[in-house]
Design a protein around this motif. Sequence first.
Motif, PDB file in Angstrom:
ATOM      1  N   GLY A  63      64.285  91.611  39.183  1.00  0.00           N
ATOM      2  CA  GLY A  63      63.539  90.423  38.797  1.00  0.00           C
ATOM      3  C   GLY A  63      62.278  90.240  39.610  1.00  0.00           C
ATOM      4  N   GLY A  64      61.612  89.127  39.366  1.00  0.00           N
ATOM      5  CA  GLY A  64      60.398  88.803  40.085  1.00  0.00           C
ATOM      6  C   GLY A  64      60.685  88.474  41.539  1.00  0.00           C
ATOM      7  N   LEU A  65      59.611  88.316  42.316  1.00  0.00           N
ATOM      8  CA  LEU A  65      59.788  88.074  43.741  1.00  0.00           C
ATOM      9  C   LEU A  65      60.545  86.784  44.000  1.00  0.00           C
ATOM     10  N   ASP A  66      60.329  85.758  43.197  1.00  0.00           N
ATOM     11  CA  ASP A  66      61.076  84.516  43.394  1.00  0.00           C
ATOM     12  C   ASP A  66      62.573  84.747  43.223  1.00  0.00           C
ATOM     13  N   GLU A  67      62.957  85.553  42.225  1.00  0.00           N
ATOM     14  CA  GLU A  67      64.369  85.865  42.002  1.00  0.00           C
ATOM     15  C   GLU A  67      64.933  86.685  43.158  1.00  0.00           C
ATOM     16  N   ARG A  68      64.139  87.623  43.668  1.00  0.00           N
ATOM     17  CA  ARG A  68      64.621  88.481  44.750  1.00  0.00           C
ATOM     18  C   ARG A  68      64.774  87.716  46.056  1.00  0.00           C
ATOM     19  N   ILE A  69      63.860  86.787  46.320  1.00  0.00           N
ATOM     20  CA  ILE A  69      63.979  85.957  47.511  1.00  0.00           C
ATOM     21  C   ILE A  69      65.209  85.062  47.413  1.00  0.00           C
ATOM     22  N   ALA A  70      65.378  84.408  46.271  1.00  0.00           N
ATOM     23  CA  ALA A  70      66.537  83.535  46.094  1.00  0.00           C
ATOM     24  C   ALA A  70      67.835  84.306  46.265  1.00  0.00           C
ATOM     25  N   ALA A  71      67.906  85.501  45.683  1.00  0.00           N
ATOM     26  CA  ALA A  71      69.127  86.308  45.773  1.00  0.00           C
ATOM     27  C   ALA A  71      69.396  86.765  47.199  1.00  0.00           C
ATOM     28  N   ALA A  72      68.338  86.995  47.985  1.00  0.00           N
ATOM     29  CA  ALA A  72      68.521  87.458  49.356  1.00  0.00           C
ATOM     30  C   ALA A  72      69.318  86.451  50.176  1.00  0.00           C
ATOM     31  N   PHE A  73      69.101  85.171  49.931  1.00  0.00           N
ATOM     32  CA  PHE A  73      69.803  84.140  50.701  1.00  0.00           C
ATOM     33  C   PHE A  73      71.305  84.112  50.404  1.00  0.00           C
ATOM     34  N   ALA A  74      71.706  84.715  49.299  1.00  0.00           N
ATOM     35  CA  ALA A  74      73.131  84.741  48.966  1.00  0.00           C
ATOM     36  C   ALA A  74      73.929  85.587  49.961  1.00  0.00           C
ATOM     37  N   HIS A  75      73.253  86.404  50.752  1.00  0.00           N
ATOM     38  CA  HIS A  75      73.934  87.266  51.723  1.00  0.00           C
ATOM     39  C   HIS A  75      74.221  86.551  53.045  1.00  0.00           C
ATOM     40  N   CYS A  76      73.917  85.258  53.119  1.00  0.00           N
ATOM     41  CA  CYS A  76      74.075  84.562  54.404  1.00  0.00           C
ATOM     42  C   CYS A  76      74.492  83.123  54.183  1.00  0.00           C
ATOM     43  N   ALA A  77      75.661  82.928  53.582  1.00  0.00           N
ATOM     44  CA  ALA A  77      76.152  81.585  53.286  1.00  0.00           C
ATOM     45  C   ALA A  77      76.858  80.934  54.470  1.00  0.00           C
ATOM     46  N   ASP A  78      76.869  81.604  55.627  1.00  0.00           N
ATOM     47  CA  ASP A  78      77.650  81.108  56.761  1.00  0.00           C
ATOM     48  C   ASP A  78      76.807  80.394  57.810  1.00  0.00           C
ATOM     49  N   GLY A  79      75.678  79.840  57.419  1.00  0.00           N
ATOM     50  CA  GLY A  79      74.858  79.109  58.383  1.00  0.00           C
ATOM     51  C   GLY A  79      73.392  79.237  58.033  1.00  0.00           C
ATOM     52  N   PRO A  80      72.504  78.707  58.878  1.00  0.00           N
ATOM     53  CA  PRO A  80      71.072  78.761  58.586  1.00  0.00           C
ATOM     54  C   PRO A  80      70.571  80.184  58.463  1.00  0.00           C
ATOM     55  N   ALA A  81      69.530  80.353  57.660  1.00  0.00           N
ATOM     56  CA  ALA A  81      68.963  81.681  57.432  1.00  0.00           C
ATOM     57  C   ALA A  81      67.453  81.583  57.327  1.00  0.00           C
ATOM     58  N   LEU A  82      66.788  82.606  57.824  1.00  0.00           N
ATOM     59  CA  LEU A  82      65.331  82.707  57.739  1.00  0.00           C
ATOM     60  C   LEU A  82      64.979  84.054  57.150  1.00  0.00           C
ATOM     61  N   LEU A  83      64.174  84.038  56.094  1.00  0.00           N
ATOM     62  CA  LEU A  83      63.698  85.261  55.459  1.00  0.00           C
ATOM     63  C   LEU A  83      62.243  85.493  55.822  1.00  0.00           C
ATOM     64  N   ALA A 108      72.626  78.130  50.374  1.00  0.00           N
ATOM     65  CA  ALA A 108      73.126  77.992  49.012  1.00  0.00           C
ATOM     66  C   ALA A 108      72.137  77.258  48.108  1.00  0.00           C
ATOM     67  N   ARG A 109      71.181  76.563  48.702  1.00  0.00           N
ATOM     68  CA  ARG A 109      70.189  75.825  47.910  1.00  0.00           C
ATOM     69  C   ARG A 109      68.991  76.680  47.517  1.00  0.00           C
ATOM     70  N   ALA A 110      68.974  77.930  47.925  1.00  0.00           N
ATOM     71  CA  ALA A 110      67.783  78.760  47.725  1.00  0.00           C
ATOM     72  C   ALA A 110      67.389  78.887  46.258  1.00  0.00           C
ATOM     73  N   GLY A 111      68.357  79.062  45.380  1.00  0.00           N
ATOM     74  CA  GLY A 111      68.022  79.254  43.970  1.00  0.00           C
ATOM     75  C   GLY A 111      67.189  78.121  43.412  1.00  0.00           C
ATOM     76  N   ALA A 112      67.631  76.903  43.634  1.00  0.00           N
ATOM     77  CA  ALA A 112      66.918  75.745  43.101  1.00  0.00           C
ATOM     78  C   ALA A 112      65.573  75.543  43.766  1.00  0.00           C
ATOM     79  N   LEU A 113      65.453  75.982  45.019  1.00  0.00           N
ATOM     80  CA  LEU A 113      64.226  75.740  45.772  1.00  0.00           C
ATOM     81  C   LEU A 113      63.166  76.823  45.587  1.00  0.00           C
ATOM     82  N   VAL A 114      63.568  78.024  45.189  1.00  0.00           N
ATOM     83  CA  VAL A 114      62.632  79.146  45.134  1.00  0.00           C
ATOM     84  C   VAL A 114      62.356  79.625  43.704  1.00  0.00           C
ATOM     85  N   ARG A 115      63.380  79.665  42.876  1.00  0.00           N
ATOM     86  CA  ARG A 115      63.178  80.211  41.526  1.00  0.00           C
ATOM     87  C   ARG A 115      62.151  79.392  40.761  1.00  0.00           C
ATOM     88  N   GLY A 116      61.210  80.082  40.123  1.00  0.00           N
ATOM     89  CA  GLY A 116      60.167  79.429  39.358  1.00  0.00           C
ATOM     90  C   GLY A 116      58.891  79.184  40.130  1.00  0.00           C
TER      91      GLY A 116
END
Length: 218
Positions: free
Chosen positions: A85-105, A147-155
């Motif tokens: 997918g587009g970069l927004d989709e790839r960024i959002a999906a990346a956050f799915a690998h770190c649901a156990d606390g804060p994350a910085l990409l 877990a909020r990355a999808g709503a905050l980044v996609r689009g």
Amino acid sequence: MSARGTATGPATLLVIAKEPVPGRVKTRLTPPYTPQQAAELAEAALADTLHTVLRTAARRRVLVLDGVPGSWLPPGFDVVPQAPGGLDERIAAAFAHCADGPALLIGMDTPQLNPGLLADVGRDGHDAWFGPAADGGFWALGLADPARAGALVRGVPMSTDRTGAIQRDRLTAAGLSVGDLPVLRDVDTAADAAEAAVRCAPGSRFATTVDRLTEVVR
């Protein structure tokens, strides 16, 4: 509802990157650089970024990679493939690998990055962290609740001079408190490469590569 106060320790650090293959990375560096030289610069920037992440306190370190790892990858990283997918989709999906606390990409385009710029992420009580790029994009995006990355980044429209402003507005519109990181300059053009090299630590891979290749292309 704000997630303020949930970030209480080191963040998971995500680096999103492309394998430095000639013709696939840093194409705006050509000319004056050849595709091979542009790939060398990309590899140096990526290696410096990864080693900076290694020197930064982190819950986990994850490379979100389009391609396959090479000798430039130091030990200490989990490697996961980028989503389609587009970069927004790839960024959002990346956050799915770190649901156990804060994350910085962060990306691979700011080799002048240093551990001090990331020291407070995950520890300062903010809900989000944002690193704007000089070209209007962004070099870092962090969330106390990944877990909020999808709503905050996609689009969010990517690769425009308004991308950063739109992304930051998404964060504040969602009621998040945002910790702002310094403005950094992405390496997209030869002028960017020269400027970033000046701001890199002396002897860094990127600065050394820029110096070597500048002599070649003169």
